[in-house]
Design a protein around this motif. Structure first.
Motif, PDB file in Angstrom:
ATOM      1  N   GLU A   1       0.831  -1.211   0.000  1.00  0.00           N
ATOM      2  CA  GLU A   1       0.000   0.000   0.000  1.00  0.00           C
ATOM      3  C   GLU A   1       0.865   1.260   0.000  1.00  0.00           C
ATOM      4  O   GLU A   1       0.676   2.165  -0.820  1.00  0.00           O
ATOM      5  CB  GLU A   1      -0.910   0.002   1.226  1.00  0.00           C
ATOM      6  CG  GLU A   1      -1.698   1.299   1.403  1.00  0.00           C
ATOM      7  CD  GLU A   1      -2.055   1.582   2.845  1.00  0.00           C
ATOM      8  OE1 GLU A   1      -3.150   2.126   3.073  1.00  0.00           O
ATOM      9  OE2 GLU A   1      -1.231   1.297   3.748  1.00  0.00           O
ATOM     10  N   GLN A   2       1.811   1.316   0.936  1.00  0.00           N
ATOM     11  CA  GLN A   2       2.637   2.508   1.055  1.00  0.00           C
ATOM     12  C   GLN A   2       3.573   2.688  -0.141  1.00  0.00           C
ATOM     13  O   GLN A   2       3.864   3.814  -0.554  1.00  0.00           O
ATOM     14  CB  GLN A   2       3.435   2.461   2.356  1.00  0.00           C
ATOM     15  CG  GLN A   2       2.576   2.610   3.604  1.00  0.00           C
ATOM     16  CD  GLN A   2       1.803   3.913   3.596  1.00  0.00           C
ATOM     17  OE1 GLN A   2       2.384   4.993   3.423  1.00  0.00           O
ATOM     18  NE2 GLN A   2       0.493   3.841   3.778  1.00  0.00           N
ATOM     19  N   ALA A   3       4.022   1.589  -0.725  1.00  0.00           N
ATOM     20  CA  ALA A   3       4.875   1.678  -1.915  1.00  0.00           C
ATOM     21  C   ALA A   3       4.096   2.267  -3.081  1.00  0.00           C
ATOM     22  O   ALA A   3       4.605   3.107  -3.832  1.00  0.00           O
ATOM     23  CB  ALA A   3       5.420   0.297  -2.274  1.00  0.00           C
ATOM     24  N   MET A   4       2.852   1.849  -3.241  1.00  0.00           N
ATOM     25  CA  MET A   4       2.042   2.359  -4.345  1.00  0.00           C
ATOM     26  C   MET A   4       1.699   3.837  -4.144  1.00  0.00           C
ATOM     27  O   MET A   4       1.679   4.611  -5.096  1.00  0.00           O
ATOM     28  CB  MET A   4       0.783   1.509  -4.501  1.00  0.00           C
ATOM     29  CG  MET A   4       1.092   0.094  -4.963  1.00  0.00           C
ATOM     30  SD  MET A   4      -0.370  -0.966  -5.073  1.00  0.00           S
ATOM     31  CE  MET A   4      -1.135  -0.317  -6.552  1.00  0.00           C
ATOM     32  N   VAL A   5       1.439   4.217  -2.900  1.00  0.00           N
ATOM     33  CA  VAL A   5       1.183   5.630  -2.606  1.00  0.00           C
ATOM     34  C   VAL A   5       2.407   6.478  -2.953  1.00  0.00           C
ATOM     35  O   VAL A   5       2.297   7.586  -3.483  1.00  0.00           O
ATOM     36  CB  VAL A   5       0.804   5.806  -1.120  1.00  0.00           C
ATOM     37  CG1 VAL A   5       0.824   7.277  -0.724  1.00  0.00           C
ATOM     38  CG2 VAL A   5      -0.572   5.201  -0.851  1.00  0.00           C
ATOM     39  N   ALA A   6       3.602   5.935  -2.661  1.00  0.00           N
ATOM     40  CA  ALA A   6       4.845   6.696  -2.829  1.00  0.00           C
ATOM     41  C   ALA A   6       5.432   6.622  -4.225  1.00  0.00           C
ATOM     42  O   ALA A   6       6.408   7.324  -4.533  1.00  0.00           O
ATOM     43  CB  ALA A   6       5.885   6.183  -1.831  1.00  0.00           C
ATOM     44  N   ALA A   7       4.844   5.809  -5.097  1.00  0.00           N
ATOM     45  CA  ALA A   7       5.472   5.503  -6.384  1.00  0.00           C
ATOM     46  C   ALA A   7       5.758   6.736  -7.233  1.00  0.00           C
ATOM     47  O   ALA A   7       6.702   6.746  -8.021  1.00  0.00           O
ATOM     48  CB  ALA A   7       4.608   4.512  -7.165  1.00  0.00           C
ATOM     49  N   ARG A   8       4.961   7.774  -7.104  1.00  0.00           N
ATOM     50  CA  ARG A   8       5.146   8.971  -7.933  1.00  0.00           C
ATOM     51  C   ARG A   8       5.674  10.163  -7.130  1.00  0.00           C
ATOM     52  O   ARG A   8       5.558  11.304  -7.575  1.00  0.00           O
ATOM     53  CB  ARG A   8       3.832   9.335  -8.620  1.00  0.00           C
ATOM     54  CG  ARG A   8       3.365   8.268  -9.601  1.00  0.00           C
ATOM     55  CD  ARG A   8       2.152   8.707 -10.390  1.00  0.00           C
ATOM     56  NE  ARG A   8       1.762   7.708 -11.356  1.00  0.00           N
ATOM     57  CZ  ARG A   8       2.328   7.539 -12.546  1.00  0.00           C
ATOM     58  NH1 ARG A   8       3.330   8.319 -12.931  1.00  0.00           N
ATOM     59  NH2 ARG A   8       1.907   6.589 -13.370  1.00  0.00           N
ATOM     60  N   GLU A   9       6.254   9.900  -5.973  1.00  0.00           N
ATOM     61  CA  GLU A   9       6.715  10.991  -5.114  1.00  0.00           C
ATOM     62  C   GLU A   9       8.209  11.275  -5.231  1.00  0.00           C
ATOM     63  O   GLU A   9       8.734  12.127  -4.517  1.00  0.00           O
ATOM     64  CB  GLU A   9       6.344  10.709  -3.656  1.00  0.00           C
ATOM     65  CG  GLU A   9       4.841  10.683  -3.417  1.00  0.00           C
ATOM     66  CD  GLU A   9       4.509  10.502  -1.955  1.00  0.00           C
ATOM     67  OE1 GLU A   9       5.067  11.228  -1.109  1.00  0.00           O
ATOM     68  OE2 GLU A   9       3.692   9.614  -1.644  1.00  0.00           O
ATOM     69  N   GLY A  10       8.912  10.547  -6.061  1.00  0.00           N
ATOM     70  CA  GLY A  10      10.305  10.875  -6.321  1.00  0.00           C
ATOM     71  C   GLY A  10      11.300  10.422  -5.277  1.00  0.00           C
ATOM     72  O   GLY A  10      12.365  11.040  -5.124  1.00  0.00           O
ATOM     73  N   PHE A  11      11.014   9.333  -4.564  1.00  0.00           N
ATOM     74  CA  PHE A  11      11.986   8.820  -3.601  1.00  0.00           C
ATOM     75  C   PHE A  11      13.150   8.156  -4.341  1.00  0.00           C
ATOM     76  O   PHE A  11      12.951   7.458  -5.326  1.00  0.00           O
ATOM     77  CB  PHE A  11      11.323   7.815  -2.658  1.00  0.00           C
ATOM     78  CG  PHE A  11      10.400   8.442  -1.652  1.00  0.00           C
ATOM     79  CD1 PHE A  11      10.904   9.045  -0.515  1.00  0.00           C
ATOM     80  CD2 PHE A  11       9.026   8.457  -1.862  1.00  0.00           C
ATOM     81  CE1 PHE A  11      10.058   9.640   0.406  1.00  0.00           C
ATOM     82  CE2 PHE A  11       8.177   9.042  -0.952  1.00  0.00           C
ATOM     83  CZ  PHE A  11       8.681   9.637   0.189  1.00  0.00           C
ATOM     84  N   ASP A  12      14.342   8.378  -3.827  1.00  0.00           N
ATOM     85  CA  ASP A  12      15.534   7.784  -4.442  1.00  0.00           C
ATOM     86  C   ASP A  12      15.716   6.325  -4.048  1.00  0.00           C
ATOM     87  O   ASP A  12      16.296   5.533  -4.798  1.00  0.00           O
ATOM     88  CB  ASP A  12      16.779   8.583  -4.042  1.00  0.00           C
ATOM     89  CG  ASP A  12      16.732  10.006  -4.559  1.00  0.00           C
ATOM     90  OD1 ASP A  12      16.731  10.184  -5.787  1.00  0.00           O
ATOM     91  OD2 ASP A  12      16.671  10.939  -3.733  1.00  0.00           O
ATOM     92  N   ALA A  13      15.262   5.956  -2.852  1.00  0.00           N
ATOM     93  CA  ALA A  13      15.405   4.585  -2.366  1.00  0.00           C
ATOM     94  C   ALA A  13      14.409   4.372  -1.239  1.00  0.00           C
ATOM     95  O   ALA A  13      13.862   5.329  -0.674  1.00  0.00           O
ATOM     96  CB  ALA A  13      16.833   4.319  -1.881  1.00  0.00           C
ATOM     97  N   THR A  14      14.197   3.098  -0.907  1.00  0.00           N
ATOM     98  CA  THR A  14      13.232   2.735   0.136  1.00  0.00           C
ATOM     99  C   THR A  14      13.830   1.659   1.024  1.00  0.00           C
ATOM    100  O   THR A  14      14.513   0.754   0.543  1.00  0.00           O
ATOM    101  CB  THR A  14      11.927   2.219  -0.487  1.00  0.00           C
ATOM    102  OG1 THR A  14      11.361   3.244  -1.315  1.00  0.00           O
ATOM    103  CG2 THR A  14      10.918   1.819   0.573  1.00  0.00           C
TER     104      THR A  14
END
Length: 247
Positions: free
Chosen positions: A59-72
């Motif tokens: 869920e959180q990965a899909m929410v963040a997918a377009r937020e420009g994170f460099d790594a998780t």
């Protein structure tokens, strides 16, 4: 760099403490954003918890997918949802168990894992096999310390982890200890001082590896099974994600 830290359980105090531990080792200029799922258990202490934690990571990965994170970084020792997050996100995604095992295998010929609930040892055993560390992981030891008790760890709890670590080092003939819970991150330095062996906190290792991979401009391969999720209709409470999966 901008680093997403996903705590797969829903404990806000633990999410904050994990973020603090990650910030303590992060390089200047690394922005850490810590999140937890909107649903699921407050701690992960079994297979059912792990399954819901994996869904929460997705869920959180899909929410963040377009937020420009460099790594998780997935901040749970079971590495729940790791493959799903790698599929959903463009940047590298690290699980703290895998990161800890890799680091321990570099600094010692054999290591032992000291974790929380004994019932979760089988989850760690399966990860050891998945990551090909059977020859270097010499034992996995549960302390039956509840995960949420680590939110405010006292001397008695620290002493139990120390005692289990000493038993592991002697019984397994190990040279290093891997801490089997993200909630133990704050104890790493003190345990290393007391035990006089390398004590590996997977959260810290994962943060530094994430920074290194970002600096090298290495991203998750998007050919094959980590290709972006297929666009399709979703139903039920997750219906909104069907519209989001367009990459």
């Amino acid at each position: 760099m901008k680093l997403l830290l996903i705590n797969p359980n829903t404990s806000l105090p633990m999410t904050r403490s994990i973020a603090e531990a990650a910030s303590a080792v992060a390089a200047p200029g690394t922005e850490i954003v810590a999140r937890c799922p909107t649903f699921g258990p407050v701690s992960i202490e079994g297979h059912l918890d792990d399954a819901f934690g994996a869904a929460g990571v997705a869920e959180q990965a899909m929410v963040a997918a377009r937020e420009g994170f460099d790594a998780t970084v997935i901040a749970c020792f079971g590495d729940p949802g790791l493959d799903a997050a790698r599929e959903a996100l463009p940047g590298p995604v690290l699980g703290i168990a895998e990161a800890a095992f890799r680091a321990a295998s570099i600094v010692a010929t054999g290591f032992s894992v000291v974790t929380t609930m004994t019932r979760t040892c089988v989850i760690a055993e399966r990860l050891v096999s998945r990551y090909g560390c059977e020859s270097t992981c010499r034992g996995i030891h549960g302390t039956d310390i509840e995960v949420l008790s680590l939110e405010s760890c006292d001397e008695a709890t620290l002493a139990r982890i120390e005692a289990a670590s000493r038993v592991a080092l002697a019984r397994d003939r190990s040279e290093a200890i891997v801490l089997g819970c993200a909630g133990m991150a704050a104890l790493c330095e003190e345990l290393q001082r007391r035990l006089d062996v390398p004590v590996i906190d997977g959260l810290a290792v994962a943060v530094k590896l994430a920074e290194a991979l970002s600096a090298l401009r290495l991203r998750t391969a998007k050919r094959g099974d980590y290709a972006p999720p297929l666009s399709k209709r979703w139903t039920g409470w997750a219906a909104g994600f069907g519209r989001d999966v367009t990459a």
